[in-house]
Design an enzyme around this catalytic site. Structure first.
Site, PDB file in Angstrom:
ATOM      1  CE  LYS A 208      -3.730  -0.006   2.512  1.00  0.00           C
ATOM      2  NZ  LYS A 208      -4.679   0.074   3.650  1.00  0.00           N
ATOM      3  CD  GLU A 214       9.082  -7.494   6.262  1.00  0.00           C
ATOM      4  OE1 GLU A 214       8.901  -7.938   7.404  1.00  0.00           O
ATOM      5  OE2 GLU A 214       8.602  -6.404   5.853  1.00  0.00           O
ATOM      6  N   GLY A 269      -5.246  -5.030   5.180  1.00  0.00           N
ATOM      7  CA  GLY A 269      -4.494  -5.992   4.381  1.00  0.00           C
ATOM      8  C   GLY A 269      -5.094  -7.380   4.378  1.00  0.00           C
ATOM      9  NE  ARG A 270      -6.816  -8.449  10.529  1.00  0.00           N
ATOM     10  CZ  ARG A 270      -6.282  -7.286  10.910  1.00  0.00           C
ATOM     11  NH1 ARG A 270      -5.196  -6.836  10.316  1.00  0.00           N
ATOM     12  NH2 ARG A 270      -6.819  -6.583  11.885  1.00  0.00           N
ATOM     13  CD  GLU A 355      -2.169  -8.751  10.983  1.00  0.00           C
ATOM     14  OE1 GLU A 355      -0.930  -8.900  10.999  1.00  0.00           O
ATOM     15  OE2 GLU A 355      -2.819  -8.510   9.945  1.00  0.00           O
ATOM     16  CG  HIS A 386      -2.570 -40.722   8.690  1.00  0.00           C
ATOM     17  ND1 HIS A 386      -2.486 -42.075   8.953  1.00  0.00           N
ATOM     18  CD2 HIS A 386      -3.647 -40.564   7.885  1.00  0.00           C
ATOM     19  CE1 HIS A 386      -3.452 -42.710   8.317  1.00  0.00           C
ATOM     20  NE2 HIS A 386      -4.180 -41.816   7.660  1.00  0.00           N
ATOM     21  CE  LYS A 506       5.544  -4.330   9.918  1.00  0.00           C
ATOM     22  NZ  LYS A 506       4.502  -3.586   9.143  1.00  0.00           N
TER      23      LYS A 506
END
Length: 545
Positions: A208, A214, A269-270, A355, A386, A506
């Protein structure tokens, strides 16, 4: 949104008393005394069928939970979100991901202005680009068509589109390879691009602000990778697209402003899959299928907003989760999709839920005195059977589970799907009813083994069933969980749409980055553990004697 302390409400206290009674219940007895329970405790919405009968609840439990939802103002809170009020108060923003998939002509206002024209304009531009890539009209710098699309993002700019592209792979154009790079670990970039040709690769840089460390580090690596092959900075304009709002930084990077797709600060964002962040998905499946997905989102949105609480699927899931989390002591929730295409769905819901509702202060800034969001985890079936189902069946922890399955497979292969769904149905039955020691003894089991082969049962599950995993049911499924998370946040009196908890790490990482890379061994002023670790790293990297 109204101010209250949930644990002080009479409806909450009534549920605490009720929970003491519920500790004595067993699902075997609940089904024995109510033979129609499995039919009555079910409902259908937006192409999804929910059976919640295998929960440790009675009709009285559900009435009390509904009363709590009403007392906490869930319907009014939903209306406030859909009407564009700034319910993300700590960032002074509306929360309008529902506008991204508003398939009606109903206007949605932000500060008195209808945002739907902006939403449609971006969708139209996304459609034009997606079609150009899919048809080969979009050409790279050397004139060759694009065969590889690589999304560079992190968090919601990665998890959503990556999960969705895998989920809707049956509808995708397999001639286009989709890759996703998120981790700052250089291994992720190298492995995802190792076998690609730069001349046939289009990068989508999703940030954004266009400053996410990153993402921008990986974007810079992608730029260098392209230019090493094509030698001309003009190539960037043909091989990079920006999903951002920061035009200045986008242009500084070398991306043509016509290839910048914006989204808005009222989209978290999510919650951004339906925005420009979904461009890799639209390229993969085509604009028509993407719009079908939006239809599914919208259908569940309307169901959530317009349906009474006692028949409202997201509200029912939210209240059941709250019942276990706050009254019966559960601390985690398992998401178990019985469809390999949904392999990344638990990870996606992990971010969505943890979050959003991983908060320890309420909307008034006070420390909470109640449990908020659970730990969300899971794997697709039957692999999970399993691995960790042993704990679900016979462990000492209470883990409510959501089982998600489909009646038809996209890949019919022998009787594979019948076997898959036999496991799907069997697991919820086994978790609910278990096997008593009397039943184990009757099967001729040696007495010494009876304790080991006895299953207590009484393990709660929800079953979500649909005809097939399609773009429309997929959209409805995501919206179901979005509104579940929102409802729980309302009842817990927390803000579900900020994420201040990610900021401290951060900030410290930026400081430590300078300390680990700068010349002259800058002094360290952390705790003794962190100082010692940084020194060991600097020595290993040859930056300190």
């Amino acid at each position: 949104m109204q101010q209250f302390t949930p644990v002080d409400l009479p409806e909450w206290r009534a549920l605490e008393t009720h929970a003491e009674e519920a500790k004595e219940w067993h699902l075997r007895e609940l089904f024995r005394t109510d033979p129609e329970r499995g039919v009555r405790m079910s409902l259908e919405a937006a192409g999804l069928f929910l059976d919640y009968s295998k929960n440790r609840v009675t009709d009285e439990t559900m009435r009390r939970l509904m009363a709590l939802a009403g007392a906490c103002g869930v319907p009014a809170a939903a209306e406030a979100m859909f009407s564009g009020k700034p319910i993300n108060a700590t960032e002074r923003r509306p929360v309008l991901h529902i506008a991204l998939r508003n398939r009606s002509n109903r206007p949605i206002l932000v500060e008195g202005r209808d945002v739907m024209s902006d939403v449609r304009a971006v969708l139209d531009r996304m459609t034009t680009l997606a079609r150009a890539v899919r048809t080969g009209e979009w050409r790279g710098f050397t004139g060759r068509p694009i065969r590889n699309v690589v999304n560079i993002g992190i968090g919601g700019s990665d998890l959503g589109p990556a999960m969705a592209c895998e989920a809707l792979k049956p509808f995708s154009d397999r001639r286009i390879a989709l890759r996703f790079i998120s981790n700052i670990d250089g291994t992720h970039f190298v492995e995802q691009t190792r076998d690609l040709d730069p001349a046939e690769t289009l990068f989508l840089v999703a940030s954004k602000t266009f400053t996410t460390r990153e993402t921008m580090a990986n974007a810079a690596a992608a730029r260098a990778w392209c230019l090493a092959a094509m030698k001309d900075p003009a190539a960037v304009a043909r091989h990079f697209v920006a999903l951002s709002t920061n035009r200045q930084e986008v242009e500084r990077f070398g991306i043509d402003r016509r290839n910048m797709f914006e989204f808005w600060d009222w989209v978290g964002g999510r919650y951004s899959l339906c925005s420009a962040i979904g461009l890799p998905l639209m390229i993969a499946v085509g604009p028509e299928r993407f719009m079908e997905m939006l239809d599914g989102f919208h259908s569940m949105d309307r169901h959530f907003l317009e349906t009474p609480l006692d028949r409202n699927m997201p509200v029912i899931l939210a209240l059941l989760g709250l019942w276990y989390n706050n009254f019966l002591g559960a601390e985690s929730h398992a998401i178990l999709p019985y469809d390999q295409y949904l392999a990344r769905f638990p990870a996606y819901l992990q971010q969505l839920d943890m979050e959003s509702n991983g908060k320890n202060v309420d909307r008034q800034g006070r420390p909470v005195r109640w449990q908020t969001g659970p730990i969300v985890w899971g794997e697709p079936g039957t692999n999970g059977q399993h691995a960790f189902y042993q704990l679900l069946h016979q462990g000492t922890k209470l883990v409510p589970c959501d089982f998600i399955g489909f009646c038809r497979s996209h890949n019919p292969l022998g009787d594979h799907h019948d076997q898959l769904m036999a496991n799907f149905f069997a697991q919820t039955e086994a978790l609910a009813f278990g096997r008593t020691s009397t039943e184990v003894e009757a099967a001729g089991t040696p007495a010494t083994l009876v304790p080991f082969k006895t299953f207590k049962g009484n393990r709660p599950t929800n079953t979500i069933l649909a005809e097939q995993l399609t773009p429309q049911t997929f959209g409805a499924l995501i919206a179901l969980y979005e509104h579940k998370v929102f409802t729980q946040g309302v009842i817990w009196n927390i803000y579900s749409f900020d994420q201040w908890g990610v900021q401290l790490g951060k900030e410290l990482a930026e400081r430590i980055f300078q300390e680990t890379t700068a010349d002259g061994r800058p002094p360290l002023a952390h705790d003794s553990s962190t100082n010692h670790l940084i020194r060991r790293y600097r020595i290993a990297r040859g930056r300190e004697a």
